[in-house]
Design a protein around this motif. Structure first.
Motif, PDB file in Angstrom:
ATOM      1  N   PHE A 123      36.772  37.454  32.818  1.00  0.00           N
ATOM      2  CA  PHE A 123      38.209  37.292  33.019  1.00  0.00           C
ATOM      3  C   PHE A 123      38.925  36.746  31.786  1.00  0.00           C
ATOM      4  O   PHE A 123      40.152  36.642  31.788  1.00  0.00           O
ATOM      5  CB  PHE A 123      38.490  36.395  34.228  1.00  0.00           C
ATOM      6  CG  PHE A 123      38.153  37.070  35.534  1.00  0.00           C
ATOM      7  CD1 PHE A 123      38.956  38.082  36.023  1.00  0.00           C
ATOM      8  CD2 PHE A 123      37.033  36.695  36.252  1.00  0.00           C
ATOM      9  CE1 PHE A 123      38.653  38.718  37.222  1.00  0.00           C
ATOM     10  CE2 PHE A 123      36.718  37.323  37.450  1.00  0.00           C
ATOM     11  CZ  PHE A 123      37.527  38.337  37.935  1.00  0.00           C
ATOM     12  N   ALA A 124      38.194  36.434  30.724  1.00  0.00           N
ATOM     13  CA  ALA A 124      38.804  35.863  29.521  1.00  0.00           C
ATOM     14  C   ALA A 124      39.773  36.824  28.845  1.00  0.00           C
ATOM     15  O   ALA A 124      40.656  36.385  28.103  1.00  0.00           O
ATOM     16  CB  ALA A 124      37.717  35.435  28.534  1.00  0.00           C
ATOM     17  N   ARG A 125      39.633  38.110  29.126  1.00  0.00           N
ATOM     18  CA  ARG A 125      40.565  39.073  28.518  1.00  0.00           C
ATOM     19  C   ARG A 125      41.976  38.936  29.091  1.00  0.00           C
ATOM     20  O   ARG A 125      42.922  39.481  28.552  1.00  0.00           O
ATOM     21  CB  ARG A 125      40.046  40.493  28.646  1.00  0.00           C
ATOM     22  CG  ARG A 125      39.892  40.978  30.067  1.00  0.00           C
ATOM     23  CD  ARG A 125      39.244  42.336  30.130  1.00  0.00           C
ATOM     24  NE  ARG A 125      37.886  42.157  30.603  1.00  0.00           N
ATOM     25  CZ  ARG A 125      37.066  43.134  30.893  1.00  0.00           C
ATOM     26  NH1 ARG A 125      37.437  44.368  30.716  1.00  0.00           N
ATOM     27  NH2 ARG A 125      35.867  42.885  31.338  1.00  0.00           N
ATOM     28  N   LEU A 126      42.099  38.212  30.208  1.00  0.00           N
ATOM     29  CA  LEU A 126      43.413  37.930  30.793  1.00  0.00           C
ATOM     30  C   LEU A 126      43.935  36.612  30.226  1.00  0.00           C
ATOM     31  O   LEU A 126      43.158  35.703  29.946  1.00  0.00           O
ATOM     32  CB  LEU A 126      43.310  37.800  32.322  1.00  0.00           C
ATOM     33  CG  LEU A 126      42.789  38.998  33.100  1.00  0.00           C
ATOM     34  CD1 LEU A 126      42.664  38.630  34.578  1.00  0.00           C
ATOM     35  CD2 LEU A 126      43.700  40.191  32.915  1.00  0.00           C
ATOM     36  N   SER A 127      45.226  36.497  30.120  1.00  0.00           N
ATOM     37  CA  SER A 127      45.817  35.231  29.673  1.00  0.00           C
ATOM     38  C   SER A 127      45.606  34.184  30.774  1.00  0.00           C
ATOM     39  O   SER A 127      45.341  34.527  31.934  1.00  0.00           O
ATOM     40  CB  SER A 127      47.320  35.409  29.423  1.00  0.00           C
ATOM     41  OG  SER A 127      47.998  35.612  30.664  1.00  0.00           O
ATOM     42  N   ALA A 128      45.729  32.929  30.411  1.00  0.00           N
ATOM     43  CA  ALA A 128      45.586  31.849  31.394  1.00  0.00           C
ATOM     44  C   ALA A 128      46.589  32.030  32.530  1.00  0.00           C
ATOM     45  O   ALA A 128      46.277  31.820  33.706  1.00  0.00           O
ATOM     46  CB  ALA A 128      45.765  30.492  30.722  1.00  0.00           C
ATOM     47  N   GLU A 129      47.796  32.459  32.182  1.00  0.00           N
ATOM     48  CA  GLU A 129      48.838  32.680  33.191  1.00  0.00           C
ATOM     49  C   GLU A 129      48.443  33.815  34.147  1.00  0.00           C
ATOM     50  O   GLU A 129      48.595  33.694  35.362  1.00  0.00           O
ATOM     51  CB  GLU A 129      50.151  33.022  32.477  1.00  0.00           C
ATOM     52  CG  GLU A 129      51.328  33.229  33.397  1.00  0.00           C
ATOM     53  CD  GLU A 129      52.577  33.569  32.593  1.00  0.00           C
ATOM     54  OE1 GLU A 129      52.928  34.768  32.544  1.00  0.00           O
ATOM     55  OE2 GLU A 129      53.174  32.642  32.009  1.00  0.00           O
ATOM     56  N   LEU A 134      46.323  35.836  39.298  1.00  0.00           N
ATOM     57  CA  LEU A 134      45.291  36.599  40.006  1.00  0.00           C
ATOM     58  C   LEU A 134      44.591  35.720  41.042  1.00  0.00           C
ATOM     59  O   LEU A 134      44.375  36.149  42.180  1.00  0.00           O
ATOM     60  CB  LEU A 134      44.276  37.181  39.020  1.00  0.00           C
ATOM     61  CG  LEU A 134      43.141  38.009  39.619  1.00  0.00           C
ATOM     62  CD1 LEU A 134      43.687  39.213  40.374  1.00  0.00           C
ATOM     63  CD2 LEU A 134      42.184  38.456  38.513  1.00  0.00           C
ATOM     64  N   ALA A 135      44.260  34.502  40.672  1.00  0.00           N
ATOM     65  CA  ALA A 135      43.620  33.570  41.615  1.00  0.00           C
ATOM     66  C   ALA A 135      44.538  33.312  42.808  1.00  0.00           C
ATOM     67  O   ALA A 135      44.091  33.284  43.961  1.00  0.00           O
ATOM     68  CB  ALA A 135      43.266  32.264  40.911  1.00  0.00           C
ATOM     69  N   ARG A 136      45.824  33.138  42.539  1.00  0.00           N
ATOM     70  CA  ARG A 136      46.781  32.902  43.621  1.00  0.00           C
ATOM     71  C   ARG A 136      46.835  34.103  44.570  1.00  0.00           C
ATOM     72  O   ARG A 136      46.744  33.953  45.783  1.00  0.00           O
ATOM     73  CB  ARG A 136      48.171  32.627  43.036  1.00  0.00           C
ATOM     74  CG  ARG A 136      49.229  32.277  44.098  1.00  0.00           C
ATOM     75  CD  ARG A 136      50.648  32.272  43.527  1.00  0.00           C
ATOM     76  NE  ARG A 136      51.103  33.586  43.114  1.00  0.00           N
ATOM     77  CZ  ARG A 136      51.480  34.567  43.964  1.00  0.00           C
ATOM     78  NH1 ARG A 136      51.434  34.377  45.260  1.00  0.00           N
ATOM     79  NH2 ARG A 136      51.895  35.733  43.501  1.00  0.00           N
ATOM     80  N   ILE A 137      46.926  35.299  44.006  1.00  0.00           N
ATOM     81  CA  ILE A 137      47.021  36.517  44.815  1.00  0.00           C
ATOM     82  C   ILE A 137      45.736  36.743  45.611  1.00  0.00           C
ATOM     83  O   ILE A 137      45.777  37.033  46.813  1.00  0.00           O
ATOM     84  CB  ILE A 137      47.340  37.735  43.918  1.00  0.00           C
ATOM     85  CG1 ILE A 137      48.759  37.616  43.362  1.00  0.00           C
ATOM     86  CG2 ILE A 137      47.157  39.045  44.686  1.00  0.00           C
ATOM     87  CD1 ILE A 137      49.057  38.587  42.231  1.00  0.00           C
ATOM     88  N   LEU A 138      44.592  36.615  44.941  1.00  0.00           N
ATOM     89  CA  LEU A 138      43.326  36.823  45.641  1.00  0.00           C
ATOM     90  C   LEU A 138      43.123  35.781  46.740  1.00  0.00           C
ATOM     91  O   LEU A 138      42.569  36.082  47.796  1.00  0.00           O
ATOM     92  CB  LEU A 138      42.154  36.807  44.654  1.00  0.00           C
ATOM     93  CG  LEU A 138      42.113  37.992  43.698  1.00  0.00           C
ATOM     94  CD1 LEU A 138      40.981  37.816  42.685  1.00  0.00           C
ATOM     95  CD2 LEU A 138      41.975  39.310  44.451  1.00  0.00           C
ATOM     96  N   GLY A 139      43.595  34.564  46.509  1.00  0.00           N
ATOM     97  CA  GLY A 139      43.540  33.527  47.545  1.00  0.00           C
ATOM     98  C   GLY A 139      44.334  33.938  48.779  1.00  0.00           C
ATOM     99  O   GLY A 139      43.899  33.719  49.916  1.00  0.00           O
ATOM    100  N   GLN A 140      45.469  34.553  48.565  1.00  0.00           N
ATOM    101  CA  GLN A 140      46.282  35.037  49.688  1.00  0.00           C
ATOM    102  C   GLN A 140      45.569  36.146  50.436  1.00  0.00           C
ATOM    103  O   GLN A 140      45.580  36.196  51.664  1.00  0.00           O
ATOM    104  CB  GLN A 140      47.628  35.572  49.198  1.00  0.00           C
ATOM    105  CG  GLN A 140      48.618  34.504  48.847  1.00  0.00           C
ATOM    106  CD  GLN A 140      49.946  35.117  48.412  1.00  0.00           C
ATOM    107  OE1 GLN A 140      49.994  36.206  47.835  1.00  0.00           O
ATOM    108  NE2 GLN A 140      51.021  34.415  48.699  1.00  0.00           N
ATOM    109  N   LEU A 141      44.927  37.057  49.717  1.00  0.00           N
ATOM    110  CA  LEU A 141      44.219  38.159  50.360  1.00  0.00           C
ATOM    111  C   LEU A 141      42.989  37.664  51.116  1.00  0.00           C
ATOM    112  O   LEU A 141      42.651  38.196  52.160  1.00  0.00           O
ATOM    113  CB  LEU A 141      43.814  39.212  49.324  1.00  0.00           C
ATOM    114  CG  LEU A 141      44.968  39.985  48.683  1.00  0.00           C
ATOM    115  CD1 LEU A 141      44.431  40.885  47.576  1.00  0.00           C
ATOM    116  CD2 LEU A 141      45.723  40.788  49.715  1.00  0.00           C
TER     117      LEU A 141
END
Length: 143
Positions: A123-129, A134-141
């Motif tokens: 996941f390092a290829r993604l920015s910290a933001e 992504l963590a927030r969205i996946l948590g919702q799912l």
């Protein structure tokens, strides 16, 4: 500018493709320990909620969403490696309890640490933001 998927089926396809890439790295990580993904999932399931706490074989199969016969095969493989042990259930003579051995607990900790490292790398290829989003969205799912 990011391209936006046109509908939810595109999101499913994108999610599946990203997950396949992550799963490939997980399978590669397990090979030095001669573990299959199925064996890893079983060991991981046995380590929750508490390491070393026994679980009925039937319950393990349900949590893994596999047939009891398949769970028995996976437990057989883990037992041969010394990672789990079977005991009779003192409250039901027909049932078998399965628990991770100290060697299984130790391997779980080692592999888990390496998997977290590889996951961070993936996941390092993604920015910290983007990772936080992504963590927030996946948590919702997940919920």
């Amino acid at each position: 500018m990011h391209s936006q998927p046109s509908d939810s089926s595109d999101l499913g396809d994108l999610f599946h493709a990203a997950f396949r890439g992550l799963r490939r790295t997980w399978a590669e990580q397990l090979s030095p320990w001669e573990l299959t993904p199925h064996q890893w999932r079983a060991l991981m399931t046995l380590m929750r909620p508490a390491p070393g706490e026994p679980m009925r074989l039937k319950d393990l199969a349900e949590r893994l969403r596999i047939a009891p016969r398949s769970a028995t095969e996976v437990v057989d493989q883990l037992e041969v490696k010394g990672l789990v042990r079977r005991d009779p259930d003192p409250t039901d003579r027909r049932a078998t309890l399965v628990a991770a051995t100290p060697a299984g607990q130790q391997l779980y900790a080692k592999v888990g640490a390496e998997r977290r490292g590889k996951s961070s790398e993936y996941f390092a290829r993604l920015s910290a933001e983007d990772r936080a989003e992504l963590a927030r969205i996946l948590g919702q799912l997940r919920d």
